[in-house]
Design a protein around this motif. Structure first.
Motif, short mmCIF file in Angstrom:
data_model
loop_
_atom_site.label_atom_id
_atom_site.label_comp_id
_atom_site.label_asym_id
_atom_site.label_seq_id
_atom_site.Cartn_x
_atom_site.Cartn_y
_atom_site.Cartn_z
N TYR A 245 0.96 -1.05 0.14
CA TYR A 245 0.00 -0.05 -0.07
C TYR A 245 0.76 1.35 -0.01
CZ TYR A 245 -4.46 -2.55 0.87
OH TYR A 245 -5.38 -3.67 0.89
N VAL B 149 2.70 1.70 -3.59
CA VAL B 149 1.82 2.13 -4.69
C VAL B 149 1.47 3.65 -4.51
CG1 VAL B 149 -0.62 2.05 -5.38
CG2 VAL B 149 0.75 -0.15 -4.94
N ARG B 150 0.96 3.95 -3.17
CA ARG B 150 0.75 5.55 -3.07
C ARG B 150 1.92 6.36 -3.19
NH1 ARG B 150 -2.72 7.67 0.39
NH2 ARG B 150 -2.47 9.15 -1.07
N ARG C 28 2.79 7.14 -6.87
CA ARG C 28 2.02 8.03 -7.63
C ARG C 28 1.88 9.36 -7.19
NH1 ARG C 28 -1.62 5.55 -11.06
NH2 ARG C 28 -2.21 7.88 -11.67
N ARG D 220 -0.45 -3.49 -9.29
CA ARG D 220 -0.69 -3.15 -7.68
C ARG D 220 -1.57 -2.13 -7.67
NH1 ARG D 220 4.34 -5.78 -8.26
NH2 ARG D 220 5.14 -6.77 -6.63
N ILE D 221 -1.58 -1.28 -8.45
CA ILE D 221 -2.41 -0.22 -8.46
C ILE D 221 -4.15 -0.62 -8.63
CG2 ILE D 221 -3.52 1.79 -9.84
CD1 ILE D 221 -0.68 2.68 -10.39
N TYR E 226 -4.96 -2.12 -5.44
CA TYR E 226 -5.29 -0.95 -4.44
C TYR E 226 -6.68 -0.39 -4.69
CZ TYR E 226 -4.97 3.79 -1.97
OH TYR E 226 -5.53 4.61 -0.98
N ASN E 227 -7.12 -0.17 -6.03
CA ASN E 227 -8.44 0.38 -6.13
C ASN E 227 -9.42 -0.85 -5.71
OD1 ASN E 227 -7.11 2.72 -7.25
ND2 ASN E 227 -7.07 2.08 -9.36
N ARG F 215 -10.42 0.19 -2.47
CA ARG F 215 -11.24 1.17 -2.44
C ARG F 215 -12.55 0.70 -2.66
NH1 ARG F 215 -11.06 5.67 -5.08
NH2 ARG F 215 -11.66 7.09 -3.56
N ARG G 233 -7.76 7.90 -2.78
CA ARG G 233 -7.41 7.52 -4.27
C ARG G 233 -6.02 7.33 -4.34
NH1 ARG G 233 -9.31 12.31 -8.02
NH2 ARG G 233 -8.41 13.49 -6.49
N VAL G 234 -5.37 6.71 -5.21
CA VAL G 234 -3.97 6.39 -5.25
C VAL G 234 -3.12 7.57 -5.40
CG1 VAL G 234 -3.88 5.83 -7.72
CG2 VAL G 234 -2.48 4.72 -6.28
N ASP G 235 -3.65 8.59 -6.06
CA ASP G 235 -2.50 9.73 -6.32
C ASP G 235 -3.11 10.89 -5.51
OD1 ASP G 235 -5.12 10.23 -7.77
OD2 ASP G 235 -4.31 10.67 -9.53
#
Length: 596
Positions: A140, A143-144, A147, A181-182, A185-186, A189, A575-577
């Motif tokens: 986690y 990934v964050r 981005r 991986r993104i 992660y999504n 969410r 959100r990831v970004d």
């Protein structure tokens, strides 16, 4: 239209990457591996070039594989038929399977389409390994972090910025590990499904990626290895499966291009019974190590973690330790095992000729990310609890003061320059050349107490960790005349980016980094890592920096044995970004050479 040049006569890629893979140290480029005299075969697999054409009407991909040693006939697809004049992507594969860019990807438009044809230019690369106990939140966090946006979002000017870092588009195979991986992660969410252990990810290894995307090309590579390498059957089965493909960023700063690879290593790798100790041993050659420290497995975590009931405590622990593990094995067993792994990482880093790091005459950047800081924020919202309560009495204060003391010593010895804000604080801590060491120590403790008192306010702590606005910190005077009051304005994350992206700033101590590292070191001491960190401070070849991170930005609890949800019913995973202050600072540190 995408197109690129690739041919056996193209520039030797080892001129850009070196003769050995930065991930696994296997053959890279057109050099010839050692040859067995008895059989005439290679003693280890050579490098390969993989060329991929445009998809056909059934979305099939044509390909060609060439071995970059010897004089062997290339293998290529027949359905769809490979056409060497229609190559979209070209990759360099090391002897262990790791995937690098080979020829350039050039995006053309308009009348000039097809007029340019250049090799991919890479000036430098750096390798970073992410380590941590199982379920420490490492994936986690990565990934964050990868981005995060490195632009100052408060600037509305289009003027050229020579220090600006721009991301370069990756080729499909290069970007696959991160995009996979993104996607996971999504999924957290959207549905709450937690990311599964890194070691279970098929696409984490080069062979797994090729098996998914270009299965026949993988088979062709394995067949070439069977025919040309000693112990070919075994080598072919192992090829591309021993070391994971790193998460890659390619960046441009001015006219300089940097390739950064981040190895997302599974926590199980660091267990004493780990099955691939050789992979862990490769970390010695990396430019930086990122150690993810998990507060949830610290010795006294259950004393300060915010819970209202036994039921809530179970849900919270199950969410923080990975859904399903507590119900399967029991919280204390899980926490004990992971605490042992976390402690073992620290011990190995500081051993002479240890498994993960050793003094080889070059500096090692040790980045320590305390993750799941949402748990600490929630604890600070409890009446009467502050940062000093996270650990045994005196640990947190001692850690914060020790970081300041070691930082000022290196600065005073002109080993590390500082920006104006950091220099002002360090000047106060150092005093004059005639200042007694005892006075410097008292000042370090004075500043540490002031910082910990300020950041024990949940909102102020969260500004440092996540929100990124500035902090006004007032440090009271001490009991003696030498300890005078101090005022520290910790810059916002946007101001920090302005400082961090100035050419030449990569070697400086920046004030926001200094404050975060001091508080972070204190918390790491409180989380049980005092002994290992003190030894790291004493090694002149190790540079220590700390980051207070919260990838999910809110406390998660387990819904069942698979899914997570925020403890706060109004909360939502970001959100990831989404901008997160500490993750942005961490990305700047990870990129390292890209900022030179």
């Amino acid at each position: 239209m995408l197109w690129s040049r690739s041919s056996p006569a193209a520039e030797d890629p080892s001129e850009r990457f070196g003769k050995a893979c930065p991930v696994c140290r296997q053959q890279l480029g057109s050099g010839t591996p050692p040859i067995d005299r008895q059989t005439g075969r290679f003693l280890m697999p050579p490098s390969f070039r993989l060329e991929v054409g445009a998809p056909d009407g059934r979305n099939g991909l044509p390909w060609r594989v060439m071995m970059l040693a010897g004089n062997y006939r290339p293998a290529e697809s027949t359905d769809p038929v490979f056409n060497e004049h229609e190559i979209d992507f070209s990759y360099l594969l090391c002897g262990g399977g790791h995937i690098f860019p080979d020829a350039a990807l050039v995006f053309h438009s308009g009348a000039s389409r097809g007029a340019d044809n250049v090799q991919q230019k890479i000036d430098d690369w750096n390798m970073v390994a992410a380590m941590g106990a199982p379920a420490s939140g490492k994936t986690y966090l990565l990934v964050r972090m990868l981005r995060q946006n490195l632009d100052n979002l408060t600037h509305w000017s289009a003027q050229n910025d020579p220090g600006r870092i721009r991301l370069r588009k990756l080729s499909p195979l290069e970007e696959l590990p991160l995009t996979a991986r993104i996607s996971k992660y999504n999924e957290t969410r959207k549905t709450g499904e937690a990311i599964q252990p890194t070691g279970t990810d098929r696409q984490a290894t080069p062979a797994g990626m090729l098996d998914d995307q270009l299965r026949d090309a993988l088979g062709a590579i394995q067949e070439l290895i069977r025919r040309t390498v000693v112990d070919g059957d075994r080598r072919a089965k192992q090829w591309g499966r021993q070391f994971r493909q790193p998460l890659v960023l390619r960046t441009d700063t001015g006219d300089r291009r940097t390739w950064t690879g981040v190895a997302d290593l599974p926590g199980e790798l660091f267990d004493e019974q780990g099955t691939n100790r050789r992979e862990a041993g490769m970390l010695r050659s990396f430019d930086a190590l990122l150690w993810v420290v998990d507060p949830a497995v610290a010795p006294n975590a259950t004393d300060w973690m915010a819970t209202e009931s036994v039921t809530e405590e179970r849900l919270l622990l199950n969410g923080s330790l990975r859904p399903g593990t507590v119900s399967a094995y029991g919280a204390e067993i899980v926490r004990g095992n992971r605490e042992s792994i976390q402690d073992g990482i620290g011990e190995q880093i500081t051993m002479v000729d240890g498994l993960f790091a050793t003094d080889e005459g070059r500096p090692l950047q040790m980045l320590i990310a305390i993750t799941k800081c949402d748990l600490i924020r929630a604890a600070l919202e409890k009446p009467g609890l502050n940062l000093l309560d996270i650990g045994a009495p005196g640990d947190v204060e001692r850690g914060t003061a020790s970081y300041l003391a070691f930082a000022v010593e290196r600065w005073a010895q002109r080993e590390t320059p500082a920006d104006p804000g950091a220099a002002q604080l360090l000047t106060y801590l150092w005093g004059a050349s005639s200042t007694e060491p005892a006075v410097r120590q008292r000042r370090a403790v004075q500043v540490a107490r002031g910082l910990l008192d300020h950041f024990s306010q949940a909102d102020e702590f969260w500004k440092l960790v996540h929100v990124g606005t500035d902090n006004e910190v007032h440090i009271p005077g001490g009991d003696v005349m030498a300890e005078v009051p101090q005022h520290i304005r910790v810059p916002s994350i946007d101001e920090h980016l302005d400082s961090a992206l100035r050419p030449g700033s990569d070697a400086q101590i920046l004030l926001r980094d200094l404050i975060m590292s001091a508080v972070g070191c204190g918390l790491a001491y409180g989380l049980g890592q005092q002994s290992a960190l003190y030894r790291m401070h004493r090694e002149p070849w190790i540079t220590l920096r700390f980051f207070l991170c919260s990838p999910l930005a809110t406390v998660p609890i387990a819904v069942d044995d698979i899914r997570l949800k925020p403890l706060d019913p109004r909360g939502r995973f970001p959100r990831v970004d989404d901008r997160a202050a500490a993750l942005t600072q961490l990305l700047l540190a990870v990129l390292g050479r890209a900022r030179r």
